[in-house]
Design a protein around this motif. Sequence first.
Motif, PDB file in Angstrom:
ATOM      1  N   GLY A 110      23.750  50.329  38.828  1.00  0.00           N
ATOM      2  CA  GLY A 110      25.145  50.133  38.442  1.00  0.00           C
ATOM      3  C   GLY A 110      26.171  50.868  39.286  1.00  0.00           C
ATOM      4  O   GLY A 110      27.368  50.799  39.006  1.00  0.00           O
ATOM      5  N   GLY A 113      27.161  50.213  42.311  1.00  0.00           N
ATOM      6  CA  GLY A 113      28.034  49.274  43.021  1.00  0.00           C
ATOM      7  C   GLY A 113      29.234  48.882  42.180  1.00  0.00           C
ATOM      8  O   GLY A 113      30.362  48.818  42.679  1.00  0.00           O
ATOM      9  N   LYS A 114      29.010  48.623  40.898  1.00  0.00           N
ATOM     10  CA  LYS A 114      30.116  48.288  39.998  1.00  0.00           C
ATOM     11  C   LYS A 114      31.081  49.453  39.858  1.00  0.00           C
ATOM     12  O   LYS A 114      32.295  49.271  39.845  1.00  0.00           O
ATOM     13  CB  LYS A 114      29.588  47.870  38.629  1.00  0.00           C
ATOM     14  CG  LYS A 114      28.910  46.521  38.641  1.00  0.00           C
ATOM     15  CD  LYS A 114      28.457  46.109  37.261  1.00  0.00           C
ATOM     16  CE  LYS A 114      27.814  44.725  37.331  1.00  0.00           C
ATOM     17  NZ  LYS A 114      27.413  44.235  36.025  1.00  0.00           N
ATOM     18  N   LYS A 115      30.543  50.665  39.788  1.00  0.00           N
ATOM     19  CA  LYS A 115      31.408  51.845  39.666  1.00  0.00           C
ATOM     20  C   LYS A 115      32.255  52.028  40.917  1.00  0.00           C
ATOM     21  O   LYS A 115      33.413  52.433  40.831  1.00  0.00           O
ATOM     22  CB  LYS A 115      30.575  53.080  39.368  1.00  0.00           C
ATOM     23  CG  LYS A 115      30.005  53.045  37.965  1.00  0.00           C
ATOM     24  CD  LYS A 115      29.264  54.304  37.613  1.00  0.00           C
ATOM     25  CE  LYS A 115      28.726  54.120  36.200  1.00  0.00           C
ATOM     26  NZ  LYS A 115      28.202  55.280  35.608  1.00  0.00           N
ATOM     27  N   VAL A 170      33.352  49.608  42.964  1.00  0.00           N
ATOM     28  CA  VAL A 170      34.419  48.599  42.954  1.00  0.00           C
ATOM     29  C   VAL A 170      35.491  48.979  41.935  1.00  0.00           C
ATOM     30  O   VAL A 170      36.690  48.912  42.234  1.00  0.00           O
ATOM     31  CB  VAL A 170      33.854  47.193  42.700  1.00  0.00           C
ATOM     32  CG1 VAL A 170      34.975  46.174  42.538  1.00  0.00           C
ATOM     33  CG2 VAL A 170      32.922  46.785  43.837  1.00  0.00           C
ATOM     34  N   GLU A 171      35.083  49.387  40.746  1.00  0.00           N
ATOM     35  CA  GLU A 171      36.051  49.817  39.730  1.00  0.00           C
ATOM     36  C   GLU A 171      36.900  50.980  40.234  1.00  0.00           C
ATOM     37  O   GLU A 171      38.116  50.998  40.045  1.00  0.00           O
ATOM     38  CB  GLU A 171      35.327  50.217  38.445  1.00  0.00           C
ATOM     39  CG  GLU A 171      34.727  49.043  37.706  1.00  0.00           C
ATOM     40  CD  GLU A 171      33.745  49.448  36.612  1.00  0.00           C
ATOM     41  OE1 GLU A 171      33.407  50.658  36.499  1.00  0.00           O
ATOM     42  OE2 GLU A 171      33.304  48.539  35.869  1.00  0.00           O
ATOM     43  N   PHE A 219      29.674  38.567  42.391  1.00  0.00           N
ATOM     44  CA  PHE A 219      29.800  39.968  41.999  1.00  0.00           C
ATOM     45  C   PHE A 219      31.277  40.374  41.982  1.00  0.00           C
ATOM     46  O   PHE A 219      31.774  40.915  40.991  1.00  0.00           O
ATOM     47  CB  PHE A 219      29.000  40.846  42.961  1.00  0.00           C
ATOM     48  CG  PHE A 219      29.220  42.325  42.792  1.00  0.00           C
ATOM     49  CD1 PHE A 219      28.648  42.999  41.727  1.00  0.00           C
ATOM     50  CD2 PHE A 219      29.978  43.039  43.708  1.00  0.00           C
ATOM     51  CE1 PHE A 219      28.841  44.373  41.570  1.00  0.00           C
ATOM     52  CE2 PHE A 219      30.171  44.396  43.567  1.00  0.00           C
ATOM     53  CZ  PHE A 219      29.600  45.067  42.491  1.00  0.00           C
ATOM     54  N   TYR A 220      32.004  40.088  43.062  1.00  0.00           N
ATOM     55  CA  TYR A 220      33.422  40.466  43.125  1.00  0.00           C
ATOM     56  C   TYR A 220      34.276  39.634  42.174  1.00  0.00           C
ATOM     57  O   TYR A 220      35.288  40.121  41.661  1.00  0.00           O
ATOM     58  CB  TYR A 220      33.939  40.386  44.561  1.00  0.00           C
ATOM     59  CG  TYR A 220      33.412  41.499  45.432  1.00  0.00           C
ATOM     60  CD1 TYR A 220      33.788  42.815  45.204  1.00  0.00           C
ATOM     61  CD2 TYR A 220      32.520  41.247  46.469  1.00  0.00           C
ATOM     62  CE1 TYR A 220      33.296  43.848  45.988  1.00  0.00           C
ATOM     63  CE2 TYR A 220      32.029  42.277  47.256  1.00  0.00           C
ATOM     64  CZ  TYR A 220      32.419  43.575  47.012  1.00  0.00           C
ATOM     65  OH  TYR A 220      31.928  44.604  47.786  1.00  0.00           O
ATOM     66  N   GLU A 274      33.559  38.931  39.231  1.00  0.00           N
ATOM     67  CA  GLU A 274      33.495  39.610  37.929  1.00  0.00           C
ATOM     68  C   GLU A 274      34.648  40.599  37.744  1.00  0.00           C
ATOM     69  O   GLU A 274      34.987  40.943  36.618  1.00  0.00           O
ATOM     70  CB  GLU A 274      32.166  40.356  37.779  1.00  0.00           C
ATOM     71  CG  GLU A 274      30.957  39.457  37.674  1.00  0.00           C
ATOM     72  CD  GLU A 274      29.655  40.246  37.623  1.00  0.00           C
ATOM     73  OE1 GLU A 274      29.679  41.462  37.315  1.00  0.00           O
ATOM     74  OE2 GLU A 274      28.607  39.640  37.905  1.00  0.00           O
ATOM     75  N   PHE A 275      35.240  41.043  38.832  1.00  0.00           N
ATOM     76  CA  PHE A 275      36.358  41.994  38.787  1.00  0.00           C
ATOM     77  C   PHE A 275      37.707  41.295  38.918  1.00  0.00           C
ATOM     78  O   PHE A 275      38.743  41.958  38.958  1.00  0.00           O
ATOM     79  CB  PHE A 275      36.202  43.042  39.895  1.00  0.00           C
ATOM     80  CG  PHE A 275      34.955  43.848  39.759  1.00  0.00           C
ATOM     81  CD1 PHE A 275      34.913  44.971  38.946  1.00  0.00           C
ATOM     82  CD2 PHE A 275      33.801  43.476  40.431  1.00  0.00           C
ATOM     83  CE1 PHE A 275      33.749  45.719  38.806  1.00  0.00           C
ATOM     84  CE2 PHE A 275      32.630  44.212  40.294  1.00  0.00           C
ATOM     85  CZ  PHE A 275      32.608  45.331  39.485  1.00  0.00           C
TER      86      PHE A 275
END
Length: 156
Positions: free
Chosen positions: A90, A92-94, A96-97, A123-124, A126-127
């Motif tokens: 996780g 990678g998500k952190k 981007v956030e 993936f992107y 999702e943001f």
Amino acid sequence: MEINWSWQQFSDISGEEMHAMLALRQDVFVVEQRCLYLDPDQLDKQSWHLFGRTKDQKLVAYARLNFPNTRYPEPSFGRVLTSKAIRGMGAGKKIVEACIQKSLQEYPNSDVRISAQAHLTKFYAEFGFTKIGDPYDDHGIEHIGMILRVSKPMGD
């Protein structure tokens, strides 16, 4: 695994931190992805740098947030990576956030643009990023422009 996150500007990065940053970027982009290109560039000097370190200070995750009007008119982030040791956890998500949050903090109401590896568009998305333009080759890897619209149109 607990990761401690910190932002630094280029002028505040020590020699040891710079070495760790460049070594990890080379490991991922040049060695793993077999992408032969000159990784350090002028954008390093015009960026915020996100470092993700373990408790023992080992660098395991990284990204850079380019200032507006450097790579694109909008702020943009790239060189997003995690070491093999933490993939799938996780981080990678952190990253981007954190990049989106830092961009909004430093450049309120400014859209955020990225050059995404094409296989990561979902993936992107999702943001909130959407594709712009056509796919293109970037040193042997297909990329596509993406943008996160956060600015409000005039008249709203």
